[in-house]
Design a protein around this motif. Structure first.
Motif, PDB file in Angstrom:
ATOM      1  N   ALA A 124       0.832  -1.210   0.000  1.00  0.00           N
ATOM      2  CA  ALA A 124       0.000   0.000   0.000  1.00  0.00           C
ATOM      3  C   ALA A 124       0.863   1.256   0.000  1.00  0.00           C
ATOM      4  O   ALA A 124       0.485   2.281  -0.578  1.00  0.00           O
ATOM      5  N   THR A 125       2.026   1.187   0.632  1.00  0.00           N
ATOM      6  CA  THR A 125       2.960   2.317   0.607  1.00  0.00           C
ATOM      7  C   THR A 125       3.373   2.628  -0.820  1.00  0.00           C
ATOM      8  O   THR A 125       3.368   3.789  -1.251  1.00  0.00           O
ATOM      9  N   VAL A 126       3.724   1.585  -1.573  1.00  0.00           N
ATOM     10  CA  VAL A 126       4.172   1.779  -2.951  1.00  0.00           C
ATOM     11  C   VAL A 126       3.021   2.257  -3.830  1.00  0.00           C
ATOM     12  O   VAL A 126       3.163   3.222  -4.590  1.00  0.00           O
ATOM     13  N   ILE A 127       1.876   1.598  -3.727  1.00  0.00           N
ATOM     14  CA  ILE A 127       0.742   1.973  -4.587  1.00  0.00           C
ATOM     15  C   ILE A 127       0.241   3.372  -4.230  1.00  0.00           C
ATOM     16  O   ILE A 127      -0.089   4.171  -5.117  1.00  0.00           O
ATOM     17  N   MET A 201      -2.555   6.082   2.169  1.00  0.00           N
ATOM     18  CA  MET A 201      -2.611   4.682   2.633  1.00  0.00           C
ATOM     19  C   MET A 201      -3.055   4.598   4.090  1.00  0.00           C
ATOM     20  O   MET A 201      -3.762   3.674   4.472  1.00  0.00           O
ATOM     21  N   ALA A 202      -2.697   5.591   4.898  1.00  0.00           N
ATOM     22  CA  ALA A 202      -3.146   5.611   6.294  1.00  0.00           C
ATOM     23  C   ALA A 202      -4.661   5.821   6.366  1.00  0.00           C
ATOM     24  O   ALA A 202      -5.361   5.147   7.142  1.00  0.00           O
ATOM     25  N   ASP A 207      -1.238   0.380   7.746  1.00  0.00           N
ATOM     26  CA  ASP A 207      -0.332   0.804   8.803  1.00  0.00           C
ATOM     27  C   ASP A 207       0.792   1.671   8.232  1.00  0.00           C
ATOM     28  O   ASP A 207       1.671   1.162   7.529  1.00  0.00           O
ATOM     29  N   PRO A 208       0.813   2.976   8.538  1.00  0.00           N
ATOM     30  CA  PRO A 208       1.828   3.861   7.951  1.00  0.00           C
ATOM     31  C   PRO A 208       3.245   3.561   8.422  1.00  0.00           C
ATOM     32  O   PRO A 208       4.210   3.878   7.725  1.00  0.00           O
ATOM     33  N   THR A 209       3.398   2.959   9.597  1.00  0.00           N
ATOM     34  CA  THR A 209       4.754   2.657  10.082  1.00  0.00           C
ATOM     35  C   THR A 209       5.455   1.631   9.188  1.00  0.00           C
ATOM     36  O   THR A 209       6.686   1.546   9.170  1.00  0.00           O
ATOM     37  N   ILE A 248       5.061  10.539   9.736  1.00  0.00           N
ATOM     38  CA  ILE A 248       4.194   9.625  10.486  1.00  0.00           C
ATOM     39  C   ILE A 248       3.747  10.263  11.799  1.00  0.00           C
ATOM     40  O   ILE A 248       2.593  10.115  12.224  1.00  0.00           O
ATOM     41  N   LYS A 249       4.634  11.005  12.426  1.00  0.00           N
ATOM     42  CA  LYS A 249       4.305  11.666  13.694  1.00  0.00           C
ATOM     43  C   LYS A 249       3.248  12.750  13.524  1.00  0.00           C
ATOM     44  O   LYS A 249       2.551  13.099  14.478  1.00  0.00           O
TER      45      LYS A 249
END
Length: 262
Positions: A124-127, A201-202, A207-209, A248-249
């Protein structure tokens, strides 16, 4: 030979183009967009159709369902698009650790990526990142910059025509444009897509981490074979990881349902 009038004309032309096509990206960065959304969508669709004739399309139902699930969750957050009706997702059989998204809603994922993006959140990070390139109109931006650069170099060449220094000067201009404009501009787009894609994605319930873990995996997969960041259109893995950790923070807490794509 007096080249000042021609150079002044070059400056006026460039300024006119910049003003008439000025826009803002999702993060507030200034953009120059010379082409319409419909034109970019048509270009993207044509390129995608050509690619599908050149690459082997994966036929594994399980793999396709998995990639489609992650992609659908991401694109569902965007709502209707002004220049195309739906997103098309194709999985290509290739060892390339890569994915892409084109104007017109075309998403391609190479099976080699699935060995590095080891779970749904990393995929999901990549897409999310690739889809962000589309929504932020980065292809339009790059094409527009290239157009302006070509026009500027052509006019500069005319201004130097007949000079014994013409070849040397044009070579220098080309090098300056490549490393001083186009490549750093590419890094700005990549960093912007990291941020926009992370948010996307978040919001979609991933999960963004895991974005940080993805780029750690990418660093391992590359075996340290990255060009110096100054000479690359992509930020280094370490820069990406650091920027993502900071972003992320800042993410707001989301009530999005946790995605389950396999």
């Amino acid at each position: 030979m007096n080249v000042k009038p021609t150079l002044l004309f070059t400056s006026v032309v460039a300024s006119t183009l910049l003003i008439s096509a000025c826009s803002s990206s999702p993060t507030g960065r200034h953009q120059v967009l010379l082409f319409s959304g419909a034109e970019m969508s048509e270009l993207g669709a044509q390129s995608f159709e050509q690619l599908k004739t050149q690459e082997t399309i994966n036929q594994d139902p399980k793999v396709n369902a998995y990639v489609q699930c992650v992609s659908n969750a991401i694109t569902a957050r965007l709502g209707p698009q002004p220049d195309f009706n739906e997103w098309e997702v194709v999985v290509f059989d290739s060892e390339q650790v890569n994915a892409f998204a084109l104007p017109g809603g075309k998403i391609g994922v190479y099976t080699g990526l699935l060995k590095v993006a080891t779970n749904q959140d990393q995929l999901a990070t990549v897409i999310g990142h690739e889809v962000a390139h589309v929504t932020a109109e980065h292809s339009n931006e790059r094409l527009s910059r290239s157009k302006i650069t070509e026009q500027g170099l052509a006019i500069s060449s005319m201004a130097m025509e007949g000079s014994e220094y013409q070849s040397m000067t044009m070579a220098g201009l080309g090098l300056g444009v490549q490393y001083g404009v186009m490549m750093p501009y590419g890094r700005a787009q990549e960093s912007e897509s990291d941020i926009v894609g992370l948010r996307l994605m978040a919001e979609a319930g991933f999960d963004p981490t895991q974005s940080v873990e993805l780029w750690k995996n990418m660093a391992k997969a590359s075996g340290g074979q990255q060009p110096a960041e100054l000479l690359s259109t992509h930020p280094s893995n370490s820069t990406r990881i650091s920027d993502l950790q900071k972003e992320i923070k800042k993410l707001p807490k989301t009530t999005a349902k946790r995605q389950q794509c396999g």
